[in-house]
Design a protein around this motif. Sequence first.
Motif, short mmCIF file in Angstrom:
data_model
loop_
_atom_site.label_atom_id
_atom_site.label_comp_id
_atom_site.label_asym_id
_atom_site.label_seq_id
_atom_site.Cartn_x
_atom_site.Cartn_y
_atom_site.Cartn_z
N ASP A 51 0.86 -1.18 0.00
CA ASP A 51 0.00 0.00 0.00
C ASP A 51 0.90 1.23 0.00
N ASP A 52 0.73 2.10 -0.96
CA ASP A 52 1.57 3.30 -1.08
C ASP A 52 1.54 4.18 0.16
N GLU A 53 0.40 4.26 0.80
CA GLU A 53 0.24 5.22 1.89
C GLU A 53 0.69 4.68 3.24
N ASP A 54 0.44 3.41 3.51
CA ASP A 54 0.68 2.91 4.86
C ASP A 54 1.77 1.85 4.97
N ASN A 55 1.78 0.91 4.06
CA ASN A 55 2.59 -0.29 4.25
C ASN A 55 3.79 -0.32 3.31
N TYR A 56 4.95 0.00 3.85
CA TYR A 56 6.17 -0.07 3.06
C TYR A 56 6.96 -1.35 3.37
N ASP A 57 6.39 -2.22 4.20
CA ASP A 57 7.08 -3.45 4.58
C ASP A 57 6.96 -4.54 3.53
N ASP A 58 5.98 -4.44 2.66
CA ASP A 58 5.75 -5.50 1.69
C ASP A 58 6.44 -5.20 0.35
N VAL A 59 7.73 -4.94 0.43
CA VAL A 59 8.54 -4.70 -0.76
C VAL A 59 9.47 -5.90 -0.92
N VAL A 60 9.55 -6.43 -2.13
CA VAL A 60 10.32 -7.63 -2.40
C VAL A 60 11.53 -7.27 -3.27
N GLU A 61 12.68 -7.77 -2.89
CA GLU A 61 13.87 -7.53 -3.69
C GLU A 61 13.80 -8.36 -4.97
N ASN A 62 14.07 -7.73 -6.09
CA ASN A 62 13.97 -8.38 -7.40
C ASN A 62 15.33 -8.98 -7.76
N LEU A 63 15.56 -10.23 -7.41
CA LEU A 63 16.85 -10.89 -7.65
C LEU A 63 16.87 -11.75 -8.90
N GLY A 64 15.71 -11.99 -9.51
CA GLY A 64 15.61 -12.89 -10.65
C GLY A 64 16.56 -12.57 -11.80
N PRO A 65 16.57 -11.32 -12.31
CA PRO A 65 17.45 -11.02 -13.44
C PRO A 65 18.93 -11.22 -13.10
N TRP A 66 19.33 -10.87 -11.89
CA TRP A 66 20.73 -11.02 -11.49
C TRP A 66 21.10 -12.48 -11.29
N ASP A 67 20.18 -13.27 -10.78
CA ASP A 67 20.43 -14.71 -10.62
C ASP A 67 20.60 -15.38 -11.99
N ARG A 68 19.75 -14.99 -12.96
CA ARG A 68 19.87 -15.55 -14.31
C ARG A 68 21.20 -15.17 -14.95
N ALA A 69 21.60 -13.91 -14.80
CA ALA A 69 22.87 -13.46 -15.37
C ALA A 69 24.05 -14.19 -14.73
N ASP A 70 24.01 -14.40 -13.42
CA ASP A 70 25.09 -15.12 -12.74
C ASP A 70 25.16 -16.58 -13.19
#
Length: 94
Positions: A49-68
């Motif tokens: 939720d833009d206004e209240d909940n900043y805890d539900d952010v997920v790190e996007n590791l997929g592209p970097w894992d594929r490149a590695d």
Amino acid sequence: MTIASSRPIPGTDAYWHDRRDAFALLRRLENAIAACKRAPLYLAGPSYDDEDNYDDVVENLGPWDRADALRKEVRDNPTAVEILTAQKRLAVID
């Protein structure tokens, strides 16, 4: 005396097939690196939720894992390493 070689003999069909496979692998790696440059570092989770909940952010590791994973695959392919060495682009797999 015969010397067994794991590399195909230059000029044979196997040689050109090996070269095509190595260049295709390098192309996949270059595309993966380009995808990393375009990809966002973080993604909003399902209950973000833009206004209240900043805890539900997920790190996007997929592209970097594929490149590695592709970098490791290129390092394990002697023909691809030979091509990068000839092109003086070994930094791509560092």
